[in-house]
Design an enzyme around this catalytic site. Structure first.
Site, short mmCIF file in Angstrom:
data_model
loop_
_atom_site.label_atom_id
_atom_site.label_comp_id
_atom_site.label_asym_id
_atom_site.label_seq_id
_atom_site.Cartn_x
_atom_site.Cartn_y
_atom_site.Cartn_z
N CYS A 184 1.33 5.48 6.33
CA CYS A 184 2.54 6.33 6.43
C CYS A 184 2.23 7.62 7.16
O CYS A 184 2.97 8.07 8.03
CB CYS A 184 3.07 6.63 5.04
SG CYS A 184 3.48 5.16 4.06
N SER B 77 1.06 -5.41 -5.01
CA SER B 77 1.56 -5.80 -3.70
C SER B 77 0.77 -6.99 -3.19
O SER B 77 -0.47 -6.99 -3.21
CB SER B 77 1.42 -4.64 -2.71
OG SER B 77 1.64 -5.07 -1.38
N ALA B 78 1.48 -8.01 -2.70
CA ALA B 78 0.81 -9.16 -2.10
C ALA B 78 0.12 -8.79 -0.81
O ALA B 78 -0.92 -9.37 -0.44
CB ALA B 78 1.82 -10.28 -1.86
N GLN C 235 -3.74 -1.04 -4.37
CA GLN C 235 -4.99 -0.99 -3.61
C GLN C 235 -6.17 -1.52 -4.41
O GLN C 235 -7.24 -1.73 -3.84
CB GLN C 235 -5.27 0.45 -3.18
CG GLN C 235 -4.34 0.99 -2.10
CD GLN C 235 -4.61 0.37 -0.73
OE1 GLN C 235 -5.54 -0.39 -0.54
NE2 GLN C 235 -3.77 0.72 0.23
#
Length: 404
Positions: free
Chosen positions: A329, A201-202, A181
């Protein structure tokens, strides 16, 4: 249904792929489709492109190319980090669910956080035991925006490592950080952070989904989760996602180039959004660190006591405003997130929480429209429930008295 304006305020859940990233990826989805493990010249060219992308990513995070393993997202990278150890682990209570789930496969200690979500390094130090092998602290929380003192964590882990060496103890201790993040607005240089393992993360930086990486220092021996052809130095078998890897490298390049300017821009938009909401609804509660330097610049978490967030989400969608209620989530199951529970937020507040995250493409007009829409739908819910500002202010004051 036609809306006056479409405003997306859930960039922490997903970002659109930047056009420049799409351009970089497209050849590998069409004419440059070859398997990089194949022996012929065109496949070797694609293999070279993968390695160039690896080198780009390594340079941008201050690492060596051979220390990077490309994965199918941050969740797999986190799993790979935890699989590197057998012993006791230490995590904090507001980590991403994938980190907490990984920790659940080990003997563990979960460290509490303050009402602002900040982890106290002293509490982490107390949680470390002689058998602790991994400490995992995220760089920034994607729900309330807390930026954690990871550098301080690295110093205490280093001190424990030194103590063990001087005592002749052979058990290693490592520091992992999920920086997924944070990468769009904060530095993720591994040397500056002092970490041993780093997840990225991409999908959080305007790159493709299902592409991530784990960086591991030379002192870490990774164990494969996936066996097969031995790709990624035998750590992560399976044909490489060439387009995704190339796109990841381009997305990280753009994020680093724009980081300072974009962080300032998003912080300004966030404050404009906050001010517009609380000026009309002064009893609304903003969660997270009070110090703006300890909060992600593009994230605003705001709670409306006694009003169901899911009703607000539906009402806002009808007028073109897309918002989140927490991590994707938790939001998919419409439950109060573990993050809000961990910071001790009263349930009446937590159930009325919206996570508003800003990103590229948004401007002041978008923020003004979204703020007006939020105020409007909250007031509509107040009318439906027979609430007024005085009642809400008194209720919130009572709740805050038991919390902060």
């Amino acid at each position: 249904m036609t809306c006056e304006r479409e405003v997306y305020l859930d960039y922490a859940a997903a970002t659109p792929v930047d056009p420049a990233v799409v351009e970089a990826m497209l050849p590998y989805l069409t004419e440059r489709f070859w398997n990089p493990s194949a022996p012929y010249a065109r496949a070797r060219e694609v293999r070279d492109d993968v390695e160039r992308a690896r080198g780009t990513v390594a340079r941008l995070i201050g690492a060596q190319p051979d220390s990077i393993v490309f994965t199918a997202g941050a969740t797999e990278a986190n799993n790979l980090a935890f699989a590197a150890v057998d012993g006791h682990v230490v995590v904090d209570a507001i980590e991403h669910e994938s980190v907490l789930a990984c920790a659940g496969t080990h003997e563990r200690r979960t460290v509490r956080v303050g009402t602002d979500g900040i982890v106290d390094p002293a509490a982490v130090a107390r949680a470390i035991r002689p058998e602790t092998e991994l400490v995992s602290i995220e760089l920034a929380n994607g729900e309330i925006g807390t930026i954690q003192p990871v550098r301080e964590m690295s110093r205490l882990v280093a001190a424990e490592r030194t103590r063990r060496l001087e005592a002749g103890e052979k058990r290693p201790i490592l520091l992992h950080s999920d920086a997924s993040q944070a990468a769009g607005t904060l530095s993720v240089n591994v040397s500056s952070l002092g970490v041993d393992l780093l997840t990225l993360s991409a999908a959080k930086i305007y790159g493709p989904k299902q592409v991530g990486l784990l960086w591991a220092s030379d002192d870490v021996r990774l164990r494969p989760l996936v066996y097969g052809g031995g790709q990624e130095a035998g750590v992560r078998s399976g044909t490489e996602n060439v387009a995704g890897i190339v796109g990841f490298a381009r997305a990280l390049e753009l994020a680093c180039e724009r980081r300072g300017e974009e962080a300032r821009r998003l912080a300004g938009l966030r404050e404009r959004l906050r001010a517009a909401i609380v000026s009309e609804l002064p009893w609304a509660v903003v969660a997270g660190p009070r110090n703006a330097k300890r909060r992600l610049p593009g994230l605003l978490h705001v709670s409306f006591a006694g009003i169901e967030a899911r009703r607000l989400v539906i009402a806002l969608e009808r007028v073109g405003v897309s918002v989140g209620t927490g991590s994707a989530c938790a939001a998919s199951r419409m439950r109060v997130s573990h993050v809000l529970e961990a910071i001790g937020m009263p349930r009446r507040l937590a159930e009325g929480s919206l996570r508003l995250t800003l990103g590229r493409g948004l401007n002041e007009a978008d923020v003004d429209y979204a703020a007006a829409a939020i105020v409007r739908v909250v007031r509509a819910e107040m009318t439906r429930l027979g609430l007024d500002d005085a009642t809400q202010a008194a209720h919130v004051a009572e709740l805050m008295g038991t919390w902060r």
